[in-house]
Design an enzyme around this catalytic site. Structure first.
Site, mmCIF file in Angstrom:
data_model
loop_
_atom_site.group_PDB
_atom_site.id
_atom_site.type_symbol
_atom_site.label_atom_id
_atom_site.label_comp_id
_atom_site.label_asym_id
_atom_site.label_seq_id
_atom_site.Cartn_x
_atom_site.Cartn_y
_atom_site.Cartn_z
ATOM 1 N N HIS A 1 0.867 -1.199 0.000
ATOM 2 C CA HIS A 1 0.000 0.000 0.000
ATOM 3 C C HIS A 1 0.893 1.236 0.000
ATOM 4 O O HIS A 1 1.398 1.652 1.040
ATOM 5 C CB HIS A 1 -0.922 -0.025 1.225
ATOM 6 C CG HIS A 1 -1.934 1.091 1.246
ATOM 7 N ND1 HIS A 1 -3.134 0.982 1.901
ATOM 8 C CD2 HIS A 1 -1.918 2.336 0.717
ATOM 9 C CE1 HIS A 1 -3.825 2.113 1.763
ATOM 10 N NE2 HIS A 1 -3.093 2.959 1.052
ATOM 11 N N HIS B 1 1.364 5.010 -2.330
ATOM 12 C CA HIS B 1 1.008 5.927 -3.426
ATOM 13 C C HIS B 1 2.277 6.616 -3.890
ATOM 14 O O HIS B 1 2.928 7.286 -3.095
ATOM 15 C CB HIS B 1 0.001 6.965 -2.949
ATOM 16 C CG HIS B 1 -1.245 6.366 -2.371
ATOM 17 N ND1 HIS B 1 -2.399 6.212 -3.098
ATOM 18 C CD2 HIS B 1 -1.515 5.850 -1.137
ATOM 19 C CE1 HIS B 1 -3.324 5.653 -2.347
ATOM 20 N NE2 HIS B 1 -2.823 5.414 -1.143
ATOM 21 N N HIS C 1 -9.489 1.277 -1.386
ATOM 22 C CA HIS C 1 -9.444 1.821 -0.031
ATOM 23 C C HIS C 1 -10.857 1.719 0.533
ATOM 24 O O HIS C 1 -11.815 2.151 -0.120
ATOM 25 C CB HIS C 1 -9.056 3.295 -0.046
ATOM 26 C CG HIS C 1 -7.603 3.565 -0.288
ATOM 27 N ND1 HIS C 1 -6.936 3.093 -1.372
ATOM 28 C CD2 HIS C 1 -6.692 4.277 0.442
ATOM 29 C CE1 HIS C 1 -5.666 3.500 -1.313
ATOM 30 N NE2 HIS C 1 -5.496 4.221 -0.219
ATOM 31 N N GLU D 1 -11.320 3.356 5.973
ATOM 32 C CA GLU D 1 -10.312 4.224 6.588
ATOM 33 C C GLU D 1 -11.069 5.286 7.395
ATOM 34 O O GLU D 1 -10.927 5.368 8.609
ATOM 35 C CB GLU D 1 -9.437 4.864 5.490
ATOM 36 C CG GLU D 1 -8.343 5.780 6.004
ATOM 37 C CD GLU D 1 -7.572 6.488 4.860
ATOM 38 O OE1 GLU D 1 -8.089 6.557 3.730
ATOM 39 O OE2 GLU D 1 -6.451 6.973 5.128
ATOM 40 N N ASP E 1 1.787 6.971 2.383
ATOM 41 C CA ASP E 1 2.363 8.183 1.778
ATOM 42 C C ASP E 1 3.547 8.627 2.640
ATOM 43 O O ASP E 1 3.441 9.592 3.404
ATOM 44 C CB ASP E 1 1.302 9.296 1.738
ATOM 45 C CG ASP E 1 0.084 8.886 0.927
ATOM 46 O OD1 ASP E 1 0.163 8.912 -0.314
ATOM 47 O OD2 ASP E 1 -0.935 8.499 1.540
HETATM 48 N N1 HPA Z 1 -6.581 7.397 1.515
HETATM 49 C C1 HPA Z 1 -7.255 7.832 0.452
HETATM 50 N N2 HPA Z 1 -6.660 8.370 -0.600
HETATM 51 C C2 HPA Z 1 -5.347 8.474 -0.604
HETATM 52 C C3 HPA Z 1 -4.599 8.041 0.467
HETATM 53 C C4 HPA Z 1 -5.242 7.463 1.576
HETATM 54 O O1 HPA Z 1 -4.654 7.025 2.578
HETATM 55 N N3 HPA Z 1 -3.303 8.297 0.158
HETATM 56 C C5 HPA Z 1 -3.292 8.839 -1.074
HETATM 57 N N4 HPA Z 1 -4.524 8.959 -1.542
HETATM 58 ZN ZN ZN Z 2 -3.653 4.858 0.646
#
Ligand code: HPA
Ligand code: ZN
Length: 335
Positions: free
Chosen positions: A14, A16, A194, A197, A276
């Site tokens: 995971h 980006h 995703h 979250e 990230d």
């Molecule tokens: N969540 C949703 N979108 C995202 C994330 C995340 O953690 N990181 C980069 N885009």
């Molecule tokens: Zn993410």
């Protein structure tokens, strides 16, 4: 314990690529593209990295990604991350990229994919790091816009393994993307998303039942729903957990309150990832180190997390087994 983690062979599932953009490289690329930033210095930019929620972060993350213009920019960004993988014993990584963040600004799909995939090829040769790509749709945009991205990707589809769904979760449920996920699967892409979250357990159910996902990104809120936990276990789906992302975005107050240990004890298949890393204060090894300390994870649990990272990757069985063998040998010598 720190040495054990640093040398542990692992995969990252995971991540980006736009979220690996360190302020130093961001300033350098902005300068060569003649783009003036709102922030005067690297330090000033770094100071802005304080978030109350996912949207706070996304606003600044999209600004940063806005300086990427050329194939060389995408190459440099990706190669810089892959260098960090090699330093951390990340043997394999599954990189998400957000084409729409760039195509919306007039950058060609081809520019993005060629820059990223040339860096992946170079890293295989020079760094002995394996990588594959996950093309993520932005959920705050329409399903029609996602369809356009799917179409643009077709000439390059042998370079892309999976499709994902990211950006602002609340108000943008998985069901909004039912048709484009169906079409993506028909093209041979593996679906992930995703879910859970910031969104509730209902979003995870939709990702499972409507998008037919093969892995859950984050998934924290599955713990709200006992039947969902059992369904995830039954379907043998892994969760890509991102501990330092969760504290940075206030999904979890303190790492000590993180539910990763509880997930493991419930029998959920989990992995540790950085999401990230340029924005959330730590690469993948730092995520392992801080989480180990906060939750008192044992070497055996760390080994199992690393094993899951290979087992639940989208590599072929034979490649998975090669990496797991390397991990097993390491663990036998160092446990
Ligand atoms: N969540 C949703 N979108 C995202 C994330 C995340 O953690 N990181 C980069 N885009
Ligand atoms: Zn993410």
């Amino acid at each position: 314990m720190q040495k054990f983690i640093e040398n542990l062979p692992k995969a990252e599932l995971h991540l980006h690529i736009e979220g690996t953009f360190e302020p130093e490289l961001l300033f350098k690329i902005a300068q060569r593209n003649n783009i003036k930033l709102k922030y005067g210095s690297v330090e000033e930019l770094r100071k802005a990295y304080s978030f109350n929620c996912l949207q706070d972060f996304l606003d600044i993350y999209y600004q940063g990604a806005g300086v990427l213009m050329t194939e060389q920019d995408f190459y440099d960004l990706t190669y810089s991350y892959l260098t960090k993988c090699a330093e951390q014993n990340v043997r394999h990584t599954e990189i998400m990229f957000d084409p729409q963040t760039h195509t919306e600004r007039g950058i060609a799909f081809e520019t993005i994919i060629n820059g990223i995939s040339k860096a992946v090829e170079a890293a295989k040769q020079n760094l002995n790091v394996s990588a594959l790509l996950i093309m993520s749709y932005l959920r705050h945009l329409s399903e029609e816009a996602a369809f356009k991205t799917l179409e643009q990707s077709i000439p390059f589809k042998e370079k892309i393994t999976a499709v994902g769904l990211d950006s602002s979760e609340k108000g943008n449920p998985p069901s909004k993307f039912k048709n484009v996920f169906e079409a993506s699967i028909k093209e041979g892409y593996i679906p992930v998303a995703h879910a859970g979250e910031e969104g509730d357990a209902g979003y995870i159910w939709e990702a499972l039942d409507i998008l037919k996902i093969k892995r859950i990104d984050h998934g924290n809120n599955c713990l709200q729903d006992e039947a969902l936990i059992q369904e995830i276990i039954k379907r043998d789906l892994a969760l890509t957990v991102c501990p330092l992302s969760n504290t940075a975005l206030q999904v979890v107050k303190d790492l000590k309150d993180h539910s990763l240990k509880k997930m493991i004890d419930l029998g959920l298949k989990t992995t540790i990832n950085s999401d990230d890393p340029a924005y959330f204060g730590g690469q993948v090894n730092q995520n392992y180190i801080d989480t180990q300390k906060a939750l008192n994870l044992t070497k055996e649990e760390l080994y199992q997390l690393a094993k899951n990272s290979f087992q639940y990757s989208f590599l072929s069985d034979s490649n998975k087994n090669t990496f797991i063998k390397e991990l097993d040998e390491y663990y036998l010598k160092n446990k």
